[in-house]
Design a protein around this motif. Structure first.
Motif, PDB file in Angstrom:
ATOM      1  N   VAL A 133       0.833  -1.202   0.000  1.00 15.40           N
ATOM      2  CA  VAL A 133       0.000   0.000   0.000  1.00 15.40           C
ATOM      3  C   VAL A 133       0.867   1.252   0.000  1.00 15.40           C
ATOM      4  O   VAL A 133       0.620   2.209  -0.747  1.00 15.40           O
ATOM      5  N   GLU A 134       1.908   1.263   0.835  1.00 15.55           N
ATOM      6  CA  GLU A 134       2.802   2.426   0.924  1.00 15.55           C
ATOM      7  C   GLU A 134       3.518   2.660  -0.408  1.00 15.55           C
ATOM      8  O   GLU A 134       3.614   3.794  -0.889  1.00 15.55           O
ATOM      9  N   ALA A 182       2.348   5.964  -7.456  1.00 15.26           N
ATOM     10  CA  ALA A 182       1.239   5.855  -8.404  1.00 15.26           C
ATOM     11  C   ALA A 182       1.264   6.936  -9.487  1.00 15.26           C
ATOM     12  O   ALA A 182       0.883   6.691 -10.624  1.00 15.26           O
ATOM     13  N   GLU A 183       1.714   8.133  -9.152  1.00 16.62           N
ATOM     14  CA  GLU A 183       1.702   9.238 -10.103  1.00 16.62           C
ATOM     15  C   GLU A 183       3.109   9.601 -10.581  1.00 16.62           C
ATOM     16  O   GLU A 183       3.363  10.727 -10.996  1.00 16.62           O
ATOM     17  N   LYS A 188      10.818  -5.439  -5.035  1.00 13.80           N
ATOM     18  CA  LYS A 188      10.997  -5.832  -6.429  1.00 13.80           C
ATOM     19  C   LYS A 188       9.737  -5.582  -7.251  1.00 13.80           C
ATOM     20  O   LYS A 188       9.818  -5.219  -8.435  1.00 13.80           O
ATOM     21  N   THR A 189       8.582  -5.765  -6.622  1.00 11.24           N
ATOM     22  CA  THR A 189       7.332  -5.478  -7.325  1.00 11.24           C
ATOM     23  C   THR A 189       7.271  -4.028  -7.755  1.00 11.24           C
ATOM     24  O   THR A 189       6.813  -3.712  -8.862  1.00 11.24           O
ATOM     25  N   MET A 190       7.731  -3.122  -6.908  1.00  4.86           N
ATOM     26  CA  MET A 190       7.704  -1.688  -7.244  1.00  4.86           C
ATOM     27  C   MET A 190       8.628  -1.384  -8.416  1.00  4.86           C
ATOM     28  O   MET A 190       8.291  -0.591  -9.306  1.00  4.86           O
ATOM     29  N   TYR A 241       6.743   0.004 -11.889  1.00  6.90           N
ATOM     30  CA  TYR A 241       6.860   1.421 -12.219  1.00  6.90           C
ATOM     31  C   TYR A 241       8.021   1.752 -13.154  1.00  6.90           C
ATOM     32  O   TYR A 241       8.224   2.912 -13.481  1.00  6.90           O
ATOM     33  N   SER A 242       8.778   0.766 -13.606  1.00  4.71           N
ATOM     34  CA  SER A 242       9.874   1.010 -14.548  1.00  4.71           C
ATOM     35  C   SER A 242       9.461   0.572 -15.946  1.00  4.71           C
ATOM     36  O   SER A 242       8.880  -0.500 -16.119  1.00  4.71           O
TER      37      SER A 242
END
Length: 245
Positions: free
Chosen positions: A53-54, A60-61, A151-153, A157-158
């Motif tokens: 969530v964090e 997100a933007e 790793k998910t982030m 987002y890449s």
């Protein structure tokens, strides 16, 4: 004043006697621990959920972004450090945010180049027993306890990855990105290795014994570009963005 040892555990900082000597990942994966810790696993899920969530909330933007991997041990006098700075600067000039692991070395170099060029410099930190906090060139930072959440982030987002010379952590991140693309778990994205001398042995091994024994296909090798030219690396990322616009 002598700087005291410090350690980050997600959003929490520990210094001096408060520093523990294990990691959250280690305790999660260790089945040999005391039973009272094992029985807290259902509650631990809530902490894992909170990390997702964090991370999603913070990023997100973000907009178009490139992940940059590389060694935390790269020294400022190492040519790879200068390449990292140049890479971060040029990505920012091309309107990409730069996402690194937020640590020192090559990660710091890419964050520095991006931040100084007015770009969005992102650091995704991880709890480790031998690294403390995010480098000073991170403008937007998120600290994680769990590698898999972090790793998910990176992957979410890449839009592509540029890999500077690095060790086991860098190889882990690079091969995970390639595996996700190969297995079509994510939309394919470009992966560029910077430093032909450094990466030559790995590439020769992949294109030699690994390919010849049928463990990968020739198409898998097409996912990777090796270059010494930062401009070429950035051009590949920009071209991919246009292709998928």
């Amino acid at each position: 004043m002598t700087q005291r040892p410090s350690k980050y555990k997600g959003p929490t900082v520990q210094r001096g006697k408060a520093v523990d000597h294990s990691t959250t990942d280690q305790r999660l994966l260790d089945q040999r621990g005391p039973t009272d810790w094992v029985h807290t696993d259902p509650w631990r899920v809530l902490r894992i959920q909170a990390e997702f969530v964090e991370g999603f909330g913070a990023l997100a933007e973000l907009g178009p972004a490139i992940g940059v991997f590389g060694s935390a041990r790269t020294k400022p006098e190492d040519p790879a450090y200068a390449q990292g700075e140049a890479l971060g600067r040029r990505l920012a000039e091309e309107q990409f945010a730069v996402i690194t692991g937020g640590g020192p070395g090559a990660m710091e170099a890419a964050n520095k180049g991006c931040s100084q060029a007015g770009g969005v410099s992102v650091g995704l930190g991880i709890e480790l027993p031998f690294e403390a906090g995010l480098n000073p060139w991170v403008d937007l930072g998120v600290n994680f306890r769990y590698f898999f959440a972090r790793k998910t982030m990176f992957v979410k987002y890449s839009q592509g990855f540029v890999v500077l010379p690095g060790g086991l952590g860098t190889l882990d991140e690079m091969f995970e990105a390639l595996t996700l693309a190969q297995t079509q778990k994510v939309t394919s994205f470009p992966v560029v290795l910077v430093g032909s001398d450094y990466w030559r042995g790995l590439v020769d091994w992949l294109s030699g014994p690994v390919l010849e024994s049928g463990k990968i296909s020739a198409h898998d090798l097409d996912m990777v570009t090796v270059t010494d030219d930062v401009e070429e690396a950035v051009a590949i990322m920009a071209a991919s963005r246009e292709e998928h616009a």
